[in-house]
Design a protein around this motif. Structure first.
Motif, PDB file in Angstrom:
ATOM      1  N   CYS A  93       0.792  -1.043  -0.123  1.00 50.78           N
ATOM      2  CA  CYS A  93      -0.062   0.161   0.066  1.00 50.78           C
ATOM      3  C   CYS A  93       1.083   1.315   0.075  1.00 50.78           C
ATOM      4  N   HIS A  94       2.072   1.262   0.634  1.00 49.20           N
ATOM      5  CA  HIS A  94       2.758   2.393   0.744  1.00 49.20           C
ATOM      6  C   HIS A  94       3.899   2.470  -0.123  1.00 49.20           C
ATOM      7  N   THR A  95       3.639   2.620  -1.326  1.00 46.11           N
ATOM      8  CA  THR A  95       4.671   2.494  -2.437  1.00 46.11           C
ATOM      9  C   THR A  95       5.213   3.883  -2.306  1.00 46.11           C
ATOM     10  N   GLU A 101      11.324   9.523  -1.065  1.00 47.88           N
ATOM     11  CA  GLU A 101      11.456  10.555   0.185  1.00 47.88           C
ATOM     12  C   GLU A 101      10.196  10.162   0.883  1.00 47.88           C
ATOM     13  N   THR A 102       9.117  10.230   0.230  1.00 43.63           N
ATOM     14  CA  THR A 102       7.740  10.121   1.090  1.00 43.63           C
ATOM     15  C   THR A 102       7.221   8.665   0.624  1.00 43.63           C
ATOM     16  N   LEU A 103       6.575   8.110   1.306  1.00 43.11           N
ATOM     17  CA  LEU A 103       5.629   7.130   0.861  1.00 43.11           C
ATOM     18  C   LEU A 103       4.312   7.289   0.628  1.00 43.11           C
ATOM     19  N   THR A 104       3.673   6.718  -0.271  1.00 43.05           N
ATOM     20  CA  THR A 104       2.062   7.295  -0.515  1.00 43.05           C
ATOM     21  C   THR A 104       1.218   6.452   0.291  1.00 43.05           C
ATOM     22  N   VAL A 141      -6.382  11.627   8.333  1.00 43.20           N
ATOM     23  CA  VAL A 141      -5.681  12.670   9.498  1.00 43.20           C
ATOM     24  C   VAL A 141      -4.317  11.970   9.425  1.00 43.20           C
ATOM     25  N   ARG A 142      -3.183  13.012   9.397  1.00 43.50           N
ATOM     26  CA  ARG A 142      -2.029  12.609   9.382  1.00 43.50           C
ATOM     27  C   ARG A 142      -1.543  12.168  10.861  1.00 43.50           C
ATOM     28  N   ILE A 143      -0.730  11.199  10.960  1.00 48.24           N
ATOM     29  CA  ILE A 143      -0.241  10.825  12.358  1.00 48.24           C
ATOM     30  C   ILE A 143       1.208  11.151  12.345  1.00 48.24           C
ATOM     31  N   TYR A 144       1.979  10.982  11.538  1.00 46.35           N
ATOM     32  CA  TYR A 144       3.591  11.327  11.675  1.00 46.35           C
ATOM     33  C   TYR A 144       3.877  12.542  10.601  1.00 46.35           C
ATOM     34  N   GLU A 145       3.973  13.562  10.985  1.00 44.04           N
ATOM     35  CA  GLU A 145       4.301  14.488  10.035  1.00 44.04           C
ATOM     36  C   GLU A 145       5.478  15.543  10.738  1.00 44.04           C
ATOM     37  N   LEU A 146       6.281  15.894   9.949  1.00 47.11           N
ATOM     38  CA  LEU A 146       7.499  16.597  10.268  1.00 47.11           C
ATOM     39  C   LEU A 146       7.109  18.117   9.921  1.00 47.11           C
ATOM     40  N   PRO A 147       7.601  18.967  10.653  1.00 42.62           N
ATOM     41  CA  PRO A 147       7.330  20.408  10.224  1.00 42.62           C
ATOM     42  C   PRO A 147       8.223  20.750   9.046  1.00 42.62           C
ATOM     43  N   GLY A 151      14.084  17.979   6.840  1.00 44.92           N
ATOM     44  CA  GLY A 151      14.025  17.135   5.810  1.00 44.92           C
ATOM     45  C   GLY A 151      14.255  15.669   6.149  1.00 44.92           C
ATOM     46  N   PHE A 152      13.523  14.690   5.330  1.00 49.67           N
ATOM     47  CA  PHE A 152      13.693  13.535   5.765  1.00 49.67           C
ATOM     48  C   PHE A 152      13.390  12.481   4.634  1.00 49.67           C
ATOM     49  N   SER A 153      14.044  11.565   4.477  1.00 54.75           N
ATOM     50  CA  SER A 153      13.684  10.711   3.359  1.00 54.75           C
ATOM     51  C   SER A 153      13.782   9.272   3.860  1.00 54.75           C
ATOM     52  N   HIS A 154      12.932   8.577   3.407  1.00 53.48           N
ATOM     53  CA  HIS A 154      12.493   7.343   3.898  1.00 53.48           C
ATOM     54  C   HIS A 154      13.550   6.372   3.046  1.00 53.48           C
ATOM     55  N   LYS A 155      13.660   6.591   1.899  1.00 54.07           N
ATOM     56  CA  LYS A 155      14.430   5.961   0.977  1.00 54.07           C
ATOM     57  C   LYS A 155      15.883   5.547   1.793  1.00 54.07           C
ATOM     58  N   ALA A 162      16.861   0.443   8.364  1.00 54.42           N
ATOM     59  CA  ALA A 162      16.247   0.887   9.584  1.00 54.42           C
ATOM     60  C   ALA A 162      14.649   0.194   9.153  1.00 54.42           C
ATOM     61  N   THR A 163      13.902  -0.369   9.941  1.00 49.80           N
ATOM     62  CA  THR A 163      12.725  -0.900   9.563  1.00 49.80           C
ATOM     63  C   THR A 163      11.440  -0.079  10.128  1.00 49.80           C
ATOM     64  N   CYS A 164      10.286  -0.169   9.356  1.00 52.47           N
ATOM     65  CA  CYS A 164       9.040   0.480   9.664  1.00 52.47           C
ATOM     66  C   CYS A 164       8.773   0.502  11.153  1.00 52.47           C
ATOM     67  N   GLU A 165       8.905  -0.679  11.747  1.00 49.09           N
ATOM     68  CA  GLU A 165       8.542  -0.727  13.318  1.00 49.09           C
ATOM     69  C   GLU A 165       9.283   0.199  14.159  1.00 49.09           C
ATOM     70  N   GLN A 166      10.841   0.250  13.802  1.00 50.10           N
ATOM     71  CA  GLN A 166      11.616   1.072  14.506  1.00 50.10           C
ATOM     72  C   GLN A 166      11.100   2.662  14.590  1.00 50.10           C
ATOM     73  N   CYS A 167      10.486   3.140  13.695  1.00 54.00           N
ATOM     74  CA  CYS A 167      10.065   4.514  13.724  1.00 54.00           C
ATOM     75  C   CYS A 167       8.415   4.547  13.832  1.00 54.00           C
ATOM     76  N   HIS A 168       7.879   3.625  13.631  1.00 58.69           N
ATOM     77  CA  HIS A 168       6.545   3.643  13.854  1.00 58.69           C
ATOM     78  C   HIS A 168       5.800   2.784  14.499  1.00 58.69           C
ATOM     79  N   GLY A 169       6.472   2.004  15.276  1.00 55.51           N
ATOM     80  CA  GLY A 169       6.121   0.990  16.451  1.00 55.51           C
ATOM     81  C   GLY A 169       5.184  -0.056  15.609  1.00 55.51           C
TER      82      GLY A 169
HETATM   83  C1  HEC Z   1      14.095   6.300  10.368  1.00 52.25           C
HETATM   84  C2  HEC Z   1      12.541   6.477  10.776  1.00 52.25           C
HETATM   85  C3  HEC Z   1      11.499   5.792   9.729  1.00 52.25           C
HETATM   86  C4  HEC Z   1      11.327   4.625   9.240  1.00 52.25           C
HETATM   87  C5  HEC Z   1      12.656   3.671   9.334  1.00 52.25           C
HETATM   88  C6  HEC Z   1      10.194   4.626   8.515  1.00 52.25           C
HETATM   89  N1  HEC Z   1       9.494   5.858   8.635  1.00 52.25           N
HETATM   90 FE1  HEC Z   1       7.761   6.362   7.951  1.00 52.25          FE
HETATM   91  N2  HEC Z   1       8.067   8.298   8.646  1.00 52.25           N
HETATM   92  C7  HEC Z   1       9.029   8.653   9.241  1.00 52.25           C
HETATM   93  C8  HEC Z   1       8.749  10.045   9.597  1.00 52.25           C
HETATM   94  C9  HEC Z   1       9.917  11.185  10.269  1.00 52.25           C
HETATM   95  C10 HEC Z   1       7.629  10.607   9.133  1.00 52.25           C
HETATM   96  C11 HEC Z   1       7.122  12.047   8.697  1.00 52.25           C
HETATM   97  C12 HEC Z   1       7.888  12.518   7.556  1.00 52.25           C
HETATM   98  C13 HEC Z   1       7.468  13.801   7.008  1.00 52.25           C
HETATM   99  O1  HEC Z   1       6.448  14.537   7.533  1.00 52.25           O
HETATM  100  O2  HEC Z   1       8.062  14.532   6.431  1.00 52.25           O
HETATM  101  C14 HEC Z   1       7.061   9.309   8.252  1.00 52.25           C
HETATM  102  C15 HEC Z   1       5.979   9.271   7.497  1.00 52.25           C
HETATM  103  C16 HEC Z   1       5.517   8.129   7.000  1.00 52.25           C
HETATM  104  C17 HEC Z   1       4.184   8.053   6.147  1.00 52.25           C
HETATM  105  C18 HEC Z   1       3.310   9.173   5.682  1.00 52.25           C
HETATM  106  C19 HEC Z   1       3.518   9.518   4.317  1.00 52.25           C
HETATM  107  C20 HEC Z   1       5.199  10.187   4.558  1.00 52.25           C
HETATM  108  O3  HEC Z   1       6.003   9.771   3.827  1.00 52.25           O
HETATM  109  O4  HEC Z   1       5.255  11.475   4.844  1.00 52.25           O
HETATM  110  C21 HEC Z   1       3.978   6.728   5.983  1.00 52.25           C
HETATM  111  C22 HEC Z   1       2.735   6.103   5.160  1.00 52.25           C
HETATM  112  C23 HEC Z   1       5.094   5.811   6.497  1.00 52.25           C
HETATM  113  N3  HEC Z   1       5.961   7.018   7.140  1.00 52.25           N
HETATM  114  C24 HEC Z   1       5.027   4.521   6.390  1.00 52.25           C
HETATM  115  C25 HEC Z   1       6.451   3.955   6.782  1.00 52.25           C
HETATM  116  C26 HEC Z   1       6.589   2.643   6.373  1.00 52.25           C
HETATM  117  C27 HEC Z   1       5.544   1.510   5.489  1.00 52.25           C
HETATM  118  C28 HEC Z   1       7.963   2.350   6.595  1.00 52.25           C
HETATM  119  C29 HEC Z   1       8.720   1.072   6.346  1.00 52.25           C
HETATM  120  C30 HEC Z   1       8.739   0.654   5.063  1.00 52.25           C
HETATM  121  C31 HEC Z   1       8.327   3.516   7.249  1.00 52.25           C
HETATM  122  N4  HEC Z   1       7.441   4.378   7.192  1.00 52.25           N
HETATM  123  C32 HEC Z   1       9.634   3.310   7.812  1.00 52.25           C
HETATM  124  C33 HEC Z   1       9.883   7.898   9.858  1.00 52.25           C
HETATM  125  C34 HEC Z   1      10.333   6.735   9.446  1.00 52.25           C
END
Ligand code: HEC
Ligand code: HEC
Ligand code: HEC
Ligand code: HEC
Ligand code: HEC
Length: 209
Positions: A93-95, A101-104, A141-147, A151-155, A162-169
């Protein structure tokens, strides 16, 4: 305890997911084929089960099993059901966006690949279908959102292991998401220190070059 159609569906899902994460029409078809007549777990629908599994009908909605924290969403989407019980991979779902940088977050029409035929009389799915029909973006409604000054990049983080769980539980255990992990500056900087990543202000704050 698991309904047999579900097991069959899960096998079908794995068959499609493992070779290719993108084949949603095939996934929907697999679901449609295997879930005939048992498309709801609402207690009100207690005679909808197919002949072979009529006693396996679930009677408790997943929405009743834990006290809900976090904001009420426009559609009561459950990660516990989709990522937990149904074992749908997060990345399904979160391509990533084009930059990575962001996940959809999926559109209603994406969900409808399955929900054209699954749980169609569930109230939440009816809301979902209405968004899809009017081609409206679901106002999640957004849950995790940085000001915006951070700058933050998922990639980059995923590439460094890093795993999803590490940062999102424990997302796959949550009926409704809430901000259970901290994404404050201290959390970022602590991990950067531990991993010998940069802690220059400029790394995270887009200041003038
Ligand atoms: C190193 C920490 C970290 C990891 C690892 C991480 N996230 Fe995130 N995630 C964040 C942060 C910080 C934000 C807020 C980003 C922003 O607002 O710019 C976020 C935002 C999101 C969002 C909202 C859309 C976006 O990109 O802003 C989704 C969906 C999400 N994460 C899913 C995931 C999933 C699925 C994974 C694993 C594949 C993952 N995250 C791994 C820290 C992380
Ligand atoms: C691969 C198929 C699939 C996709 C894609 C999918 N779902 Fe589901 N969904 C299901 C199944 C299976 C159930 C469980 C139905 C049941 O228990 O009878 C379900 C249940 C639900 C329910 C009912 C929850 C309850 O109270 O029982 C809602 C609401 C829902 N999904 C919303 C969504 C949304 C929103 C999306 C898109 C973000 C989505 N679904 C994507 C398969 C899918
Ligand atoms: C069936 C599609 C689907 C799957 C599978 C899925 N998610 Fe989600 N995710 C959503 C939807 C829809 C939302 C927006 C509604 C919400 O917050 O619950 C969302 C929201 C999120 C958010 C909050 C984003 C924000 O800042 O608002 C995070 C974090 C997240 N998902 C992580 C994950 C992780 C980790 C997994 C795998 C364990 C996962 N998701 C699996 C559909 C999905
Ligand atoms: C789990 C540990 C961890 C957490 C938590 C973490 N980071 Fe990182 N971060 C890293 C690692 C490892 C790198 C890669 C460093 C390298 O390229 O050598 C990195 C790189 C970066 C980069 C540089 C990206 C690039 O283009 O090279 C930025 C910006 C960044 N992180 C921001 C953040 C922010 C903002 C947060 C908090 C919301 C955060 N990080 C949380 C481990 C983490
Ligand atoms: C690894 C990433 C990272 C680095 C390095 C970093 N910051 Fe931050 N910073 C953040 C994040 C994330 C926030 C937003 C925190 C929030 O929203 O709670 C933030 C917020 C801030 C704020 C706003 C006030 C606050 O505390 O919320 C200031 C001011 C700030 N940072 C200054 C700095 C300075 C000065 C440096 C260099 C010494 C620095 N930051 C280095 C990630 C970082």
């Amino acid at each position: 305890m698991m309904q047999s159609w579900r097991l069959v569906s899960l096998l079908a899902l794995f068959a499609f997911w493992i070779p290719s994460l993108g084949s949603t029409p095939a996934v929907a078809a697999a679901f449609a084929q295997n879930s005939t007549g048992t498309t709801t777990n609402s207690p009100a629908q207690n005679n909808a089960a197919s002949s072979s599994s009529s006693t396996a009908q679930e009677t408790t909605s997943p929405l009743q099993t834990e006290p809900l924290r976090g904001p009420e969403q426009p559609v009561p989407f459950s990660h516990k059901q989709h990522a937990g019980t149904l074992k749908m991979p997060c990345e399904y779902c979160h391509t990533p966006s084009r930059s990575g940088e962001t996940l959809t977050i999926p559109r209603a029409s994406f969900c409808m690949h399955c929900h054209l035929t699954i749980a169609t009389d569930n109230a939440g799915v009816e809301k979902l279908a209405a968004y899809a029909k009017s081609n409206t973006t679901i106002p999640w409604v957004r849950i995790y959102e940085l000001p915006s000054f951070v700058g933050f990049s998922h990639k980059v983080h995923l590439q460094h292991g890093a795993t999803c769980e590490q940062c999102h539980g424990a997302v796959a255990e949550r009926v409704r998401l809430y901000k259970e992990s901290d994404i404050s500056m201290a959390t970022c900087v602590n991990c950067h220190r531990a991993k010998q990543a940069s802690i220059d202000c400029n790394t995270c704050h887009m200041l003038e070059q």
